[in-house]
Design a protein around this motif. Structure first.
Motif, PDB file in Angstrom:
ATOM      1  N   GLY A  22      -9.656  70.131 -17.719  1.00 19.94           N
ATOM      2  CA  GLY A  22     -10.086  71.078 -18.735  1.00 19.94           C
ATOM      3  C   GLY A  22     -10.457  70.417 -20.048  1.00 19.94           C
ATOM      4  N   LEU A  23     -11.158  71.167 -20.874  1.00 19.75           N
ATOM      5  CA  LEU A  23     -11.674  70.667 -22.138  1.00 19.75           C
ATOM      6  C   LEU A  23     -10.570  70.171 -23.068  1.00 19.75           C
ATOM      7  N   ARG A  24      -9.408  70.802 -23.031  1.00 15.32           N
ATOM      8  CA  ARG A  24      -8.363  70.451 -23.994  1.00 15.32           C
ATOM      9  C   ARG A  24      -7.801  69.045 -23.799  1.00 15.32           C
ATOM     10  N   LEU A  25      -8.062  68.430 -22.657  1.00 22.06           N
ATOM     11  CA  LEU A  25      -7.661  67.033 -22.495  1.00 22.06           C
ATOM     12  C   LEU A  25      -8.386  66.132 -23.485  1.00 22.06           C
ATOM     13  N   LEU A  26      -9.611  66.509 -23.870  1.00 17.96           N
ATOM     14  CA  LEU A  26     -10.362  65.712 -24.832  1.00 17.96           C
ATOM     15  C   LEU A  26      -9.713  65.720 -26.208  1.00 17.96           C
ATOM     16  N   ASP A  74      -7.039  62.457 -30.410  1.00 10.49           N
ATOM     17  CA  ASP A  74      -5.819  62.148 -31.165  1.00 10.49           C
ATOM     18  C   ASP A  74      -5.432  60.687 -30.999  1.00 10.49           C
ATOM     19  N   TYR A  75      -5.528  60.187 -29.767  1.00 12.82           N
ATOM     20  CA  TYR A  75      -5.188  58.789 -29.526  1.00 12.82           C
ATOM     21  C   TYR A  75      -6.086  57.872 -30.350  1.00 12.82           C
ATOM     22  N   GLN A  76      -7.374  58.129 -30.312  1.00 13.86           N
ATOM     23  CA  GLN A  76      -8.304  57.237 -30.996  1.00 13.86           C
ATOM     24  C   GLN A  76      -8.168  57.304 -32.515  1.00 13.86           C
ATOM     25  N   LEU A 102      -6.740  72.514 -17.104  1.00 11.23           N
ATOM     26  CA  LEU A 102      -7.501  72.525 -15.865  1.00 11.23           C
ATOM     27  C   LEU A 102      -8.431  73.731 -15.904  1.00 11.23           C
ATOM     28  N   ARG A 103      -9.486  73.695 -15.097  1.00 10.35           N
ATOM     29  CA  ARG A 103     -10.439  74.792 -15.027  1.00 10.35           C
ATOM     30  C   ARG A 103     -10.993  74.887 -13.614  1.00 10.35           C
ATOM     31  N   ARG A 104     -11.494  76.055 -13.269  1.00  3.41           N
ATOM     32  CA  ARG A 104     -12.164  76.222 -11.989  1.00  3.41           C
ATOM     33  C   ARG A 104     -13.562  75.615 -12.058  1.00  3.41           C
ATOM     34  N   ASP A 105     -13.957  74.989 -10.974  1.00  2.00           N
ATOM     35  CA  ASP A 105     -15.326  74.497 -10.871  1.00  2.00           C
ATOM     36  C   ASP A 105     -16.285  75.685 -10.945  1.00  2.00           C
TER      37      ASP A 105
END
Length: 268
Positions: free
Chosen positions: A85-89, A94-96, A73-76
């Motif tokens: 947050g970026l790390r969700l990408l 990994d899934y793909q 998560l990150r602050r707006d």
């Protein structure tokens, strides 16, 4: 073909198992916080996250602090609340890259895009919805159609009806009975009998056709992709503009190509 404001289609919540000694409740609460952002239109405050997740504000505050520290998560930038947050990408990647089905579909979908010149997609079924895992745009691409992870319901999409058509009819009817039949456009079918008539037609033809069910001016053709047991795991879609195609011409041009692509995947 223009984008539209469409109803949010979040995943069906998974209830916690009863008397499961291995279930980690703290991890589940963390994902509840992340899931609060499904369908959000902007940053969320702690109070909004608490309301959307069903968790207490104190627990949300601790979980948000932890997830922010870990980069999930990150602050707006305008300090109006929190955003994913970026790390969700990293996990989406990994899934793909590790999913064998997507690795097999990718070259087939690229060839289908070359043959048709239209937008082609591959989606995976998640209970009552399809989630787009691969998308190749046409010259008329628009913003939401380019986003991996976009989800659409089974009942009013070509791919969804194709999936329903490859299930036993009582199972398809049961899924339809559990669906919230919202109108995504002025032409969306929401009558269960009318929807089942389209599913039955798809069962006969081997493909489903949907016109302006989600996006005004769009026509789409869908064919189910089957797993090793012969059950539908997802669908291949081809989408075009009604400004350039009528239903008969679209089906005549692309149905055989889509069925051949799905058949090649089913046979592997």
């Amino acid at each position: 073909m223009s984008d539209i404001s469409r109803p949010v289609l979040p995943p069906v919540p998974t209830p916690p198992p009863a008397d499961d000694a291995l279930f980690v409740d703290a991890i589940a609460r963390g994902f509840q916080v992340l899931s609060a952002f499904h369908g959000a239109s902007g940053p969320l405050s702690l109070g909004e996250i608490a309301s959307r997740s069903g968790l207490g504000r104190s627990a949300v505050q601790r979980i948000v602090h932890t997830l922010r520290h870990q980069g999930y998560l990150r602050r707006d930038p305008q300090d109006r609340g929190y955003l994913p947050g970026l790390r969700l990408l990293d996990h989406a990647l990994d899934y793909q890259r590790l999913d064998p089905q997507i690795a097999r579909v990718l070259p087939v979908l690229m060839e289908l895009r070359r043959e048709t010149g239209e937008r082609v997609d591959f989606s995976l079924r998640d209970d009552l919805r399809l989630v787009y895992a691969l998308r190749f745009q046409s010259k008329r691409g628009f913003y939401s159609a380019s986003l991996i992870g976009t989800s659409v319901p089974l009942y009013c999409t070509a791919g969804g009806r194709a999936v329903l058509s490859r299930l036993p009819r009582p199972d398809a009817e049961a899924l339809l009975a559990r669906s919230t039949l919202l109108p995504y456009s002025q032409r969306t079918l929401t009558d269960p009998q009318a929807i089942m008539a389209e599913v039955d037609l798809a069962r006969e033809q081997g493909y489903a056709l949907a016109q302006q069910q989600i996006v005004a001016g769009e026509i789409a053709l869908g064919v189910a992709v089957l797993d090793a047991a012969g059950l539908p795991l997802g669908a291949i879609h081809i989408a075009g503009s009604l400004g350039e195609w009528d239903a008969e011409g679209f089906a005549r041009s692309f149905a055989a190509l889509a069925m051949s692509a799905a058949g090649a995947l089913n046979a592997r």
